[in-house]
Motif scaffolding. Structure first.
Motif, PDB file in Angstrom:
ATOM      1  N   PRO A 177      13.533   3.168   6.449  1.00 20.27           N
ATOM      2  CA  PRO A 177      13.492   3.679   5.079  1.00 20.27           C
ATOM      3  C   PRO A 177      12.085   4.017   4.603  1.00 20.27           C
ATOM      4  O   PRO A 177      11.108   3.371   4.972  1.00 20.27           O
ATOM      5  CB  PRO A 177      14.067   2.515   4.269  1.00 20.27           C
ATOM      6  N   ARG A 178      11.978   5.023   3.767  1.00 22.30           N
ATOM      7  CA  ARG A 178      10.750   5.360   3.073  1.00 22.30           C
ATOM      8  C   ARG A 178      11.115   6.034   1.758  1.00 22.30           C
ATOM      9  O   ARG A 178      12.188   6.621   1.632  1.00 22.30           O
ATOM     10  CB  ARG A 178       9.824   6.246   3.890  1.00 22.30           C
ATOM     11  N   VAL A 179      10.218   5.912   0.804  1.00 18.12           N
ATOM     12  CA  VAL A 179      10.473   6.431  -0.539  1.00 18.12           C
ATOM     13  C   VAL A 179       9.283   7.266  -0.990  1.00 18.12           C
ATOM     14  O   VAL A 179       8.142   6.793  -0.973  1.00 18.12           O
ATOM     15  CB  VAL A 179      10.707   5.300  -1.555  1.00 18.12           C
ATOM     16  N   SER A 180       9.537   8.508  -1.371  1.00 17.19           N
ATOM     17  CA  SER A 180       8.523   9.374  -1.972  1.00 17.19           C
ATOM     18  C   SER A 180       8.751   9.390  -3.479  1.00 17.19           C
ATOM     19  O   SER A 180       9.841   9.718  -3.938  1.00 17.19           O
ATOM     20  CB  SER A 180       8.625  10.793  -1.412  1.00 17.19           C
ATOM     21  N   PHE A 215       5.895   5.354  -0.023  1.00 16.12           N
ATOM     22  CA  PHE A 215       6.036   3.951   0.346  1.00 16.12           C
ATOM     23  C   PHE A 215       6.784   3.893   1.674  1.00 16.12           C
ATOM     24  O   PHE A 215       7.925   4.349   1.778  1.00 16.12           O
ATOM     25  CB  PHE A 215       6.807   3.182  -0.728  1.00 16.12           C
ATOM     26  N   ASP A 216       6.142   3.329   2.689  1.00 19.24           N
ATOM     27  CA  ASP A 216       6.659   3.336   4.055  1.00 19.24           C
ATOM     28  C   ASP A 216       7.268   1.982   4.406  1.00 19.24           C
ATOM     29  O   ASP A 216       6.568   0.976   4.441  1.00 19.24           O
ATOM     30  CB  ASP A 216       5.506   3.673   5.012  1.00 19.24           C
ATOM     31  N   GLY A 217       8.568   1.969   4.648  1.00 20.80           N
ATOM     32  CA  GLY A 217       9.243   0.735   5.029  1.00 20.80           C
ATOM     33  C   GLY A 217       9.635   0.696   6.487  1.00 20.80           C
ATOM     34  O   GLY A 217      10.562  -0.025   6.858  1.00 20.80           O
ATOM     35  N   ARG A 221       0.849  -1.193   0.000  1.00 20.68           N
ATOM     36  CA  ARG A 221       0.000   0.000   0.000  1.00 20.68           C
ATOM     37  C   ARG A 221       0.883   1.241   0.000  1.00 20.68           C
ATOM     38  O   ARG A 221       2.078   1.150   0.254  1.00 20.68           O
ATOM     39  CB  ARG A 221      -0.913   0.003   1.221  1.00 20.68           C
ATOM     40  N   ALA A 222       0.272   2.373  -0.279  1.00 27.06           N
ATOM     41  CA  ALA A 222       1.022   3.631  -0.299  1.00 27.06           C
ATOM     42  C   ALA A 222       0.067   4.774   0.007  1.00 27.06           C
ATOM     43  O   ALA A 222      -1.155   4.642  -0.106  1.00 27.06           O
ATOM     44  CB  ALA A 222       1.683   3.843  -1.659  1.00 27.06           C
ATOM     45  N   THR A 223       0.626   5.898   0.391  1.00 30.85           N
ATOM     46  CA  THR A 223      -0.144   7.136   0.525  1.00 30.85           C
ATOM     47  C   THR A 223      -0.032   7.897  -0.788  1.00 30.85           C
ATOM     48  O   THR A 223       1.071   8.191  -1.251  1.00 30.85           O
ATOM     49  CB  THR A 223       0.385   8.000   1.679  1.00 30.85           C
TER      50      THR A 223
END
Length: 237
Positions: free
Chosen positions: A77-80, A64-66, A11-13
């Motif tokens: 870690p997280r990726v925008s 994306f929330d890791g 899932r993602a925001t």
């Protein structure tokens, strides 16, 4: 590392520009899958505000929330991802999304639901304090010519593993990923690894190196099942 975070998330925001509020950012929760090249795939309804926003302005952001399970989330870690949402008529994108999210099959056939692919322009990786990087889209994604061969063979690989090597799939989930016992299934293979699912739970098994053809995938899967058996102290039957 950025692709690994993205592929591990189910899932993602999603952030879109709210069309009737002067373009204010509008965040919403979406289920996500990734194409073999790393492009995010969404299944969204025309009735949703975020879809109406996309039709007015296709620019979107995805987070994306890791960091799940970490006592200090900001160390994780997280990726925008920044890009443009494009409606996709490629049947492979729909198949890949529904393999990742089987429960979405219940409503995927409704006339208002469509698959959107995010054409990534750049991404922002935060891998913990002081580990922050902007990544160009062409550096984040694999080139389409590189994934074509594997895309053609992916359905055969998934079917073969589930039908003929269910014991190996179970070992991946339990011995390598620390998941509980159950009827785990392989749902997808890409250059970075493979996706597994048990009912509503998903898991991600990463390869040590990118692979781009069926024979290389086979070599990685054989190596990983040997690693799993070594951890269990088993010998091949």
């Amino acid at each position: 590392m950025a692709r690994r975070v993205m592929r591990s998330a189910d899932r993602a925001t999603l952030s879109t520009a709210q069309r009737d509020a002067g373009g204010w950012p509008y965040p919403s929760l979406v289920l996500a899958a990734l194409d073999l090249d790393g492009s995010p795939l969404l299944l969204i309804s025309d009735l949703a505000d975020h879809t109406a926003n996309i039709k007015a302005d296709p620019r979107v952001g995805l987070l994306f929330d890791g960091t799940q399970g970490l006592a200090e989330p900001l160390t994780g870690p997280r990726v925008s991802v920044l890009g443009r949402a494009e409606r996709s008529e490629d049947p492979r994108h729909r198949v890949r999304f529904l393999a990742r999210h089987e429960s979405a099959s219940f409503y995927a056939g409704f006339g208002d639901f469509s698959i959107y692919r995010i054409a990534v322009e750049r991404a922002h990786l935060v891998a913990g304090f002081g580990r922050i990087h902007w990544i160009a889209g062409e550096d984040l994604l694999f080139r389409l010519p590189d994934i074509e061969t594997l895309a053609l063979r992916e359905p055969d690989i998934v079917e073969h593993m589930n039908e003929d090597h269910a014991d190996a799939v179970a070992l991946y989930a339990t011995a390598l990923l620390g998941q509980g016992e159950g009827g785990w299934k392989l749902t997808g293979v890409d250059p970075d690894g493979c996706d597994l699912r048990l009912e509503g739970r998903t898991a991600r098994l990463a390869f040590d190196r990118p692979v781009f053809d069926a024979e290389s995938v086979r070599a990685e899967l054989v190596r990983l099942v040997k690693r799993a058996r070594d951890r269990r102290g088993e010998t091949p039957g």
